[in-house]
Motif scaffolding. Structure first.
Motif, PDB file in Angstrom:
ATOM      1  N   PRO A  14       3.394  15.864  -5.490  1.00 42.85           N
ATOM      2  CA  PRO A  14       2.376  15.351  -6.419  1.00 42.85           C
ATOM      3  C   PRO A  14       2.692  13.934  -6.850  1.00 42.85           C
ATOM      4  O   PRO A  14       3.850  13.530  -6.950  1.00 42.85           O
ATOM      5  CB  PRO A  14       2.454  16.314  -7.596  1.00 42.85           C
ATOM      6  N   ASP A  15       1.593  13.206  -7.145  1.00 41.26           N
ATOM      7  CA  ASP A  15       1.741  11.817  -7.580  1.00 41.26           C
ATOM      8  C   ASP A  15       1.711  11.813  -9.103  1.00 41.26           C
ATOM      9  O   ASP A  15       0.654  11.887  -9.724  1.00 41.26           O
ATOM     10  CB  ASP A  15       0.610  10.981  -6.992  1.00 41.26           C
ATOM     11  N   TYR A  16       2.885  11.734  -9.697  1.00 39.69           N
ATOM     12  CA  TYR A  16       2.990  11.835 -11.152  1.00 39.69           C
ATOM     13  C   TYR A  16       2.357  10.652 -11.872  1.00 39.69           C
ATOM     14  O   TYR A  16       1.878  10.784 -12.994  1.00 39.69           O
ATOM     15  CB  TYR A  16       4.454  11.991 -11.569  1.00 39.69           C
ATOM     16  N   MET A  53       0.854  -1.178   0.000  1.00 39.44           N
ATOM     17  CA  MET A  53       0.000   0.000   0.000  1.00 39.44           C
ATOM     18  C   MET A  53       0.884   1.218   0.000  1.00 39.44           C
ATOM     19  O   MET A  53       1.862   1.287   0.718  1.00 39.44           O
ATOM     20  CB  MET A  53      -0.893   0.025   1.244  1.00 39.44           C
ATOM     21  N   LYS A  54       0.470   2.159  -0.834  1.00 42.86           N
ATOM     22  CA  LYS A  54       1.241   3.389  -0.880  1.00 42.86           C
ATOM     23  C   LYS A  54       0.461   4.458  -0.130  1.00 42.86           C
ATOM     24  O   LYS A  54      -0.668   4.764  -0.457  1.00 42.86           O
ATOM     25  CB  LYS A  54       1.466   3.821  -2.326  1.00 42.86           C
ATOM     26  N   LEU A  55       1.075   4.990   0.894  1.00 40.97           N
ATOM     27  CA  LEU A  55       0.428   6.010   1.690  1.00 40.97           C
ATOM     28  C   LEU A  55       0.709   7.372   1.074  1.00 40.97           C
ATOM     29  O   LEU A  55       1.549   7.510   0.179  1.00 40.97           O
ATOM     30  CB  LEU A  55       0.918   5.934   3.138  1.00 40.97           C
TER      31      LEU A  55
END
Length: 124
Positions: free
Chosen positions: A9-11, A2-4
């Motif tokens: 920003p999430d490119y 899981m990415k918290l």
């Protein structure tokens, strides 16, 4: 895995959204072109015989048969008025007597007082 949340920003998600929007725009462009081709084909089809003109003719015939209301002419034609001579008033007791100026003035004053009274009572 899981990415918290992160600080920047999430490119990866931005690229996915951008690609999705690009595909949507391309699809809408293709649909628009397809529709434009179909519309031109539909416009070239032969027109229907004008059935509305038949119904219009029926409506006009019906309107001709309806009796028109009678109009009362209160104004005389201009030619008759020009030819007509203004009659002279006969001198004699046949005309009603005109009220005197004093009686008209007193009546006017009384009616003015009545209107003022109504205004104070907020009736008018």
């Amino acid at each position: 895995n899981m990415k918290l949340g992160g600080l920047g920003p999430d490119y990866e998600t931005i690229k996915e959204k951008k690609e999705k929007l690009k595909l949507q725009k391309e699809y809408s462009r293709q649909i628009k072109e397809y529709n434009m081709k179909n519309i031109t084909v539909v416009q070239r089809l032969p027109a229907k015989p004008q059935a509305s003109s038949v119904s219009r003719q029926k409506a006009l015939e019906y309107a001709k048969k309806i009796p028109r209301p009678k109009t009362f002419l209160t104004k005389q034609p201009e030619q008759e008025v020009k030819e007509e001579v203004v009659p002279q008033a006969p001198a004699g007791p046949s005309l009603p007597p005109l009220p005197s100026l004093e009686s008209l003035w007193s009546r006017h004053q009384k009616e003015k007082e009545l209107v003022a009274a109504f205004k104070t009572l907020h009736i008018l």
